[in-house]
Each structure stands twice: as structure tokens, then as C-alpha cells.
Enzyme design. Structure first.
Site, short mmCIF file in Angstrom:
data_model
loop_
_atom_site.label_atom_id
_atom_site.label_comp_id
_atom_site.label_asym_id
_atom_site.label_seq_id
_atom_site.Cartn_x
_atom_site.Cartn_y
_atom_site.Cartn_z
N HIS A 44 0.83 -1.21 0.00
CA HIS A 44 0.00 0.00 0.00
C HIS A 44 0.86 1.25 0.00
O HIS A 44 0.52 2.25 -0.63
CB HIS A 44 -0.94 -0.01 1.21
CG HIS A 44 -2.09 0.93 1.08
ND1 HIS A 44 -2.22 2.08 1.82
CD2 HIS A 44 -3.17 0.88 0.27
CE1 HIS A 44 -3.34 2.69 1.49
NE2 HIS A 44 -3.94 2.00 0.54
N CYS A 45 1.98 1.19 0.69
CA CYS A 45 2.87 2.35 0.77
C CYS A 45 3.42 2.76 -0.60
O CYS A 45 3.69 3.94 -0.83
CB CYS A 45 4.04 2.06 1.70
SG CYS A 45 3.56 1.58 3.37
N MET A 46 3.63 1.80 -1.48
CA MET A 46 4.30 2.07 -2.75
C MET A 46 3.35 2.42 -3.88
O MET A 46 3.80 2.79 -4.97
CB MET A 46 5.14 0.87 -3.16
CG MET A 46 4.34 -0.38 -3.40
SD MET A 46 5.35 -1.80 -3.88
CE MET A 46 5.55 -1.46 -5.63
#
Length: 363
Positions: free
Chosen positions: A354-356
């Protein structure tokens, strides 16, 4: 049509809101990894992890990838081709970054159902990014939203409170597309890694309403250990439909995550959906056993999944709970294919799927 930067009226007044992640995407945005210092000793594997993720995404939607310079684009395309990505759905754009966590540094997209000949159906909010109030090199990342708005030729709003740009990372919030937002006090209200000194809870809720169409904020307490963002919600609690929240729990009472996650669970159980007045449905998601590398606990969590068109990408960690988490999410998303992505190397960079990623909604 060329759009100016609009500050008045606010997006909410013009019918814009932040849609849910499970709404249809036009594309996913990524930034290609380039800084070996973000994965010291493991960087060689990371481009191949990105290529595999792009391969899965390119089967279901377009993928926009920011690259440091044109010279590296040919090499990146070779990696993507070898990984089996659908190159006809891959779009490379020159755009330098400090880091690659586009969820936090990229734009937060808005859509409008009342767009007309003078109002775009797609827009962005350009929040200030200051590297989680922790690192000094963030200036290139802070320029990403305007860069993307220019590429797409869509309007942008820059949220302010008291004359100052509001700092907000996409990983610090999660929305259900129906007016409710999840976040944590640790991230947005703490004096540690303080994003917006002097800005109150009430002021943040007001700017969420004006810029994202939010009518209810559910405040959780803390995030998980190892999270250098100091409390991002996308490692602990996520909406999976307008009335259902998946939240991380830790059954091992001696683990340092157990008590904070139990408190978050209690808050979620007592929250009421502002639309229905009913409790949210809560699904408890396990954590993997602690992932430790070079003596450092890493923010390993199945909650850092990414919802794309027809699929959900879920980080896995060579842990017995991988199977349990994948099965639980398969039940939660019965119409989507659940795909596990090996993330033990990726999480050494202190983030995973999700962060990327950052979704661009379809209009």
C-alpha cells in the site's frame, strides 16, 4: 483545457470527494526504486519485486511509473519485459523522487459526479509532504502532486490551515468513499514527528471535510512497532467496504503490539457509522510473527494490502499466518482474486504494497 490552482470554493462545495480504493481505477502510480540506501544490503532484489507487482497490476489496469531520468527508462522496460508485465499498459514518466513511497508523497485523487464543461471529473489534493517529519530530503517528493496534475491536465487544491500548507500522507488515512475516514492520533496529533504544529483535531476534521468530502473521522490510538511514520493507519485498519473494517490484532499478549491494537479494536467496536447509526462490521486480521532484520523490528502487516481492479495484492512474510490472512481477505473480497506478494525484502525499506502505490480513480 488548462486549469489554474483553485483555492475557492473548496472541493466539497463543487461536488468532489475522495473515492474508496475499491472503486474502479484508471491506473496505479508507482515510482521506480533507485536509492540503494532505502534497502541497504538488499537493494538488488527490489527492482524485481517492483516488476512483479507491476506485472500483476498491468493485467487489470494501466500502470504509471515515475523514473529518475530518461536514460534509465530503457533499462526499466527491459526489467518489466523480463518479468512478464503487459508493456502496452505501462507508462513511464520522467519525475525525480527522493523515495518511492507514492502513497505518501503523491497526490490524493478526487472525483466528482457533478462535473460539467467547466469542472473536471478528476482532480487532486496536493498536501505538503515533509518525509514524515523525520528526514531532511523530501523536496523532490513534495513536488510530485503538481507534476502528476500537470501530466494529467487536471485541477489541484492545496489545503491550508492558518496560512500554512497542511501536511498529510496518504498512508495516514483510509476512507470508505461514503464520508468516513480512519486515522490515528499518534500520527496526526502527537508532538513526536509532529506534522502540523498548532493545528487542532477540529481543524483537521474541517479540512478533511472541505478537501476530501469527509463527514466522520474515526480516531484510533497508535500504529504498530517498527513503523517509522509514527502511526500510519494503513498498517493497522482498513475499510474493505462502506460498512466493514479489517483491523490488525496481536494474540500474543507479551508482544508490544498487543495492547495498542486491542485499544484500537475497542474504539472500532464502539464507533457508529454516521450514515446508518449502526456499528461497523469488524474483521480481525492477524499479524505475522515479528520480522526482525539486523536487530530492527520492521512494520510487517497484512493490512498493508492494495486493492486494484479485480485483484487484491497482499504482502506475505514466510509466516504461518500468511495462509490465514490470505484466506480471510479472500472471504472479505469474494469477487477479487487475492494475490500474495513476498515482502520480506520489500519491508526492509519500512513499507510494503500500500505504501508504494497510489490509485488514480476511473471517471
Amino acid at each position: 483545457m488548462t486549469y489554474r490552482h483553485i483555492h475557492e470554493p473548496d472541493p466539497w462545495e463543487l461536488g468532489y470527494k475522495m473515492p474508496a480504493e475499491w472503486d474502479r481505477h484508471a491506473a496505479t502510480w508507482l515510482a521506480w526504486p533507485h536509492n540503494a540506501e532505502d534497502w541497504p544490503g538488499k537493494f538488488q532484489a527490489i527492482p524485481w519485486v517492483y516488476a512483479d507487482i507491476a506485472r500483476h497490476l498491468s493485467q487489470v489496469e494501466d500502470v504509471h511509473i515515475l523514473v529518475q531520468d530518461a536514460a534509465g527508462a530503457k533499462r526499466i522496460l527491459t526489467v518489466l519485459k523480463r518479468a512478464g508485465a503487459a508493456l502496452e499498459r505501462i507508462h513511464l514518466h520522467e519525475g525525480r523522487t527522493n523515495r518511492v513511497w507514492v502513497r505518501d508523497s503523491g497526490p490524493i485523487f478526487l472525483t466528482s459526479t457533478v462535473a460539467n464543461s467547466t469542472t473536471s471529473a478528476l482532480a487532486i489534493t496536493n498536501w505538503k509532504f515533509n518525509a514524515w517529519a523525520k528526514y531532511d530530503n523530501w523536496q523532490l517528493d513534495d513536488a510530485l502532486p503538481t507534476r502528476i496534475a500537470t501530466l494529467l491536465n487536471i485541477p489541484e487544491w492545496t489545503p491550508h490551515v492558518g496560512g500554512h500548507r497542511v501536511v498529510l500522507e496518504g498512508g495516514s488515512i483510509d476512507v470508505n468513499g461514503a464520508g468516513t475516514l480512519l486515522t490515528t492520533e499518534e500520527c496526526l496529533l502527537s508532538e513526536v514527528q509532529q506534522r502540523n504544529p498548532g493545528v487542532t483535531r477540529e481543524q483537521l476534521e474541517q479540512v478533511f471535510r472541505e478537501c476530501l468530502g469527509i463527514e466522520q473521522v474515526v480516531w484510533l490510538n497508535r500504529g504498530i512497532e517498527g513503523d517509522d511514520t509514527h502511526g500510519h493507519v494503513d498498517d493497522i485498519s482498513r475499510f474493505v467496504d462502506a460498512d466493514t473494517i479489517v483491523t490488525a490484532v496481536e494474540q500474543n499478549r507479551s508482544d508490544e503490539n498487543s495492547q495498542p491494537l486491542e485499544e484500537n479494536l475497542d474504539r472500532l467496536r464502539t464507533a457508529r457509522n454516521h450514515r446508518t447509526g449502526q456499528p461497523f462490521r469488524i474483521v480481525e486480521l492477524p499479524l505475522p510473527a515479528p520480522v526482525i532484520f539486523e536487530g530492527q523490528r520492521l512494520p510487517a502487516s497484512y493490512a498493508n494490502f492494495y486493492i486494484a481492479n479485480n485483484i487484491v495484492l497482499v504482502p506475505t512474510f514466510n509466516d504461518p499466518n500468511d495462509r490465514i490472512a490470505l484466506n480471510m481477505l479472500a472471504e472479505t473480497f469474494p469477487r477479487r482474486k487475492i494475490i500474495g506478494i513476498h515482502a520480506l525484502d520489500l519491508v526492509w525499506g519500512l513499507g510494503t504494497l500500500h505504501c508504494m502505490t497510489q490509485q488514480q480513480p476511473a471517471i
